[in-house]
Enzyme design. Structure first.
Site, PDB file in Angstrom:
ATOM      1  N   SER A   1      -4.916   1.428  10.208  1.00 51.91           N
ATOM      2  CA  SER A   1      -5.356   0.323  11.042  1.00 51.91           C
ATOM      3  C   SER A   1      -5.995  -0.747  10.157  1.00 51.91           C
ATOM      4  O   SER A   1      -5.801  -0.759   8.939  1.00 51.91           O
ATOM      5  CB  SER A   1      -6.327   0.832  12.108  1.00 51.91           C
TER       6      SER A   1
ATOM      7  N   ASP B   1      11.646   3.012   5.810  1.00 55.52           N
ATOM      8  CA  ASP B   1      11.275   1.600   5.667  1.00 55.52           C
ATOM      9  C   ASP B   1      12.523   0.746   5.851  1.00 55.52           C
ATOM     10  O   ASP B   1      13.558   1.029   5.245  1.00 55.52           O
ATOM     11  CB  ASP B   1      10.671   1.345   4.278  1.00 55.52           C
TER      12      ASP B   1
ATOM     13  N   ARG C   1      -8.206 -20.888   8.896  1.00 61.90           N
ATOM     14  CA  ARG C   1      -7.060 -20.481   9.704  1.00 61.90           C
ATOM     15  C   ARG C   1      -7.512 -19.818  10.999  1.00 61.90           C
ATOM     16  O   ARG C   1      -8.514 -19.114  11.038  1.00 61.90           O
ATOM     17  CB  ARG C   1      -6.190 -19.499   8.922  1.00 61.90           C
TER      18      ARG C   1
ATOM     19  N   ILE D   1       0.832  -1.203   0.000  1.00 64.62           N
ATOM     20  CA  ILE D   1       0.000   0.000   0.000  1.00 64.62           C
ATOM     21  C   ILE D   1       0.868   1.254   0.000  1.00 64.62           C
ATOM     22  O   ILE D   1       0.604   2.215  -0.735  1.00 64.62           O
ATOM     23  CB  ILE D   1      -0.945   0.005   1.216  1.00 64.62           C
TER      24      ILE D   1
ATOM     25  N   ILE E   1      -9.381 -24.250  -1.806  1.00 67.22           N
ATOM     26  CA  ILE E   1     -10.009 -23.134  -1.108  1.00 67.22           C
ATOM     27  C   ILE E   1     -10.204 -23.516   0.347  1.00 67.22           C
ATOM     28  O   ILE E   1     -10.767 -24.582   0.646  1.00 67.22           O
ATOM     29  CB  ILE E   1     -11.372 -22.781  -1.740  1.00 67.22           C
TER      30      ILE E   1
ATOM     31  N   LEU F   1      12.629  -2.369   4.980  1.00 68.84           N
ATOM     32  CA  LEU F   1      12.570  -3.374   3.908  1.00 68.84           C
ATOM     33  C   LEU F   1      12.467  -4.792   4.457  1.00 68.84           C
ATOM     34  O   LEU F   1      12.841  -5.754   3.782  1.00 68.84           O
ATOM     35  CB  LEU F   1      13.793  -3.247   2.981  1.00 68.84           C
TER      36      LEU F   1
ATOM     37  N   TYR G   1      -2.778  -9.992  15.941  1.00 68.88           N
ATOM     38  CA  TYR G   1      -2.671  -8.901  14.976  1.00 68.88           C
ATOM     39  C   TYR G   1      -3.810  -7.902  15.154  1.00 68.88           C
ATOM     40  O   TYR G   1      -3.589  -6.687  15.247  1.00 68.88           O
ATOM     41  CB  TYR G   1      -2.674  -9.458  13.551  1.00 68.88           C
TER      42      TYR G   1
ATOM     43  N   VAL H   1      -5.453 -13.690  -0.088  1.00 69.29           N
ATOM     44  CA  VAL H   1      -6.217 -14.649  -0.880  1.00 69.29           C
ATOM     45  C   VAL H   1      -6.236 -14.347  -2.374  1.00 69.29           C
ATOM     46  O   VAL H   1      -6.160 -15.277  -3.196  1.00 69.29           O
ATOM     47  CB  VAL H   1      -7.658 -14.761  -0.323  1.00 69.29           C
TER      48      VAL H   1
ATOM     49  N   ARG I   1     -15.539 -11.581   2.120  1.00 75.26           N
ATOM     50  CA  ARG I   1     -14.750 -10.393   2.432  1.00 75.26           C
ATOM     51  C   ARG I   1     -15.244  -9.195   1.619  1.00 75.26           C
ATOM     52  O   ARG I   1     -15.845  -9.325   0.569  1.00 75.26           O
ATOM     53  CB  ARG I   1     -13.269 -10.629   2.104  1.00 75.26           C
TER      54      ARG I   1
END
Length: 326
Positions: free
Chosen positions: A134, A46, A283, A27, A215, A48, A159, A198, A223
Site C-alpha cells: 500500500s 507483470d 500538484r 520495487i 522546484i 510490463l 490514487y 522527485v 517527505r
C-alpha cells in the site's frame, strides 16, 4: 537511525514457492533479486505496462516470468501449485497524477485486481500469505507528525483512495474469510531503476541544466524518503514476523527533509551549485508533509539502514551508468 534489526533468516525463503505481482517494476525487481539470492522459487506476473523486463536481467534465467495482467492469470497460476508460501502483490498504479486524469483506470488496476487475487485465494482455500504493498498516500494531509498506523486515513487523491480501498479489502478478507494477509504503507521510496518521482526528476533536471533547478512550491514540502533496499528488507521482515491477521505497517525512516534540502543534497553530490527556482505551485493530490512513525514495524525487527545521503549516492552511481538509456 538506531540499528536493532533482526537478520532475515534465509531458511524462511529457501526453496519456497513465491509469486511476485509487478515483479518487473522499480520495487518489485529489487524484491525478486533478493528472493532469488535467498534461493526462493519465484514466479513473476507483470504485464510490463509501466516498466521493463530489463529490470530483471540479472535473474531472468532463474525465475518464471509471465507477461500478463495479474487478474487474467493469477487463478491459473495459484491452482498450478498448491504450496505457494507467499504472494507479494505490487502490481498496481503507483503515481498520483494519472489517477487524477483517469480515476477509472486507477480503480481497476489498484482495487479490482487486488479483489480478484483475494477471491482466488479464498475460493482455492490456499494457505498462502498475501503481502499487499500500500502507500502513505492513504493518509492524505495527515496533521500532526509523525504519522502512526492508527491515524485516520483521509486520502486527497484517487490514487490514495484506491490504495486505501484495496488495503481495506485485504484486511476484510482476513477477518471475514481467515485469509493470511498483511499490508505495508510505503512512504517516499527512491532508488536505482526508479524513473519518476522527485529524486529522479531532480537528478534529470540537473543533468539537463546544471545551472538551474526548478522546484515545485516554495521548497518547504517535506517527505520521509526510504531507500528501496530498506523497503525490500521491510517486506521480508513482515513476511517472517507478521501474524497475518490483516495488520498494517508503515515503512519509512521516521526522518524527513524538504524538497529544497533534497535539491541541495543532490546538487552537492553532482558537484554543482545551481540556482534554485521555485514555482510557487504544487500538484493536486500531493500532501505538504509526510513523516512515518515506524515503531510498529520496529517491534518485529525492521530498522532502516540506508541514510538519505548514502541512498542518493547510490542513485547517482546508477544514473551515471544509465544516463544514455534515460
Amino acid at each position: 537511525m538506531q540499528n536493532k534489526k533482526e537478520k532475515i533468516n534465509p531458511e524462511n525463503f529457501r526453496f519456497s514457492k513465491i509469486i511476485v505481482t509487478g515483479g518487473s517494476g522499480f520495487i518489485g525487481s529489487h524484491l525478486v533479486e533478493k528472493l532469488v539470492e535467498l534461493d526462493a522459487n519465484v514466479t513473476v506476473i507483470d504485464d510490463l505496462r509501466n516498466c521493463s523486463k530489463e529490470n530483471l536481467f540479472k535473474v531472468i534465467k532463474r525465475i518464471k516470468f509471465i507477461d500478463s495482467p495479474v487478474e487474467d492469470v493469477f487463478s491459473e497460476i495459484l491452482k498450478s501449485c498448491d504450496d505457494f508460501k507467499y504472494v507479494f502483490h505490487l502490481a498496481n498504479e503507483s503515481y498520483v497524477p494519472p489517477s487524477i486524469d483517469d480515476p477509472f483506470s486507477d480503480l481497476k488496476n489498484n482495487v479490482l485486481s487486488t479483489l480478484k487475487i483475494l477471491e482466488t485465494i479464498r475460493q482455492s482455500s490456499a494457505s498462502v500469505c498475501l503481502l499487499y504493498v500500500s502507500s502513505a498516500a492513504v493518509y492524505g494531509e495527515p496533521g500532526p507528525l509523525p504519522i502512526d498506523e492508527l491515524r485516520l486515513p483521509k486520502p486527497i487523491s484517487p490514487y490514495g483512495l484506491s490504495k486505501l480501498a484495496a488495503e481495506q479489502y485485504v484486511s476484510l478478507y482476513s477477518r471475514l474469510h481467515g485469509l493470511k494477509t498483511s499490508s505495508l504503507r510505503l512512504f517516499s521510496v527512491y532508488g536505482p531503476r526508479q524513473r519518476k518521482q522527485v529524486v529522479y526528476d531532480f537528478f534529470r533536471k540537473l543533468i539537463k541544466d546544471p545551472n538551474e533547478i526548478e522546484i515545485l512550491g516554495d521548497g518547504s514540502q517535506a517527505r520521509d524518503f526510504v531507500f528501496v533496499e530498506d523497503v525490500v528488507k521491510a517486506l521480508l521482515s513482515v513476511s517472517c514476523k507478521s501474524s497475518f491477521n490483516g495488520e498494517v505497517y508503515n515503512v519509512g525512516t521516521s526522518e524527513m527533509i524538504t524538497t529544497q534540502e533534497l535539491a541541495t543534497k543532490i546538487s552537492s553530490i553532482m558537484d554543482l551549485s545551481p540556482r534554485l527556482k521555485f514555482t510557487g505551485k504544487t500538484r493536486k493530490g500531493d500532501p505538504e508533509k509526510w513523516q512515518a512513525d515506524i515503531l510498529k514495524i520496529n517491534k518485529i525487527g525492521f530498522y532502516p539502514e540506508i541514510t538519505i545521503d548514502k541512498g542518493l549516492e547510490k542513485v547517482w552511481d546508477w544514473l551515471k551508468s544509465n544516463v544514455e538509456k534515460d
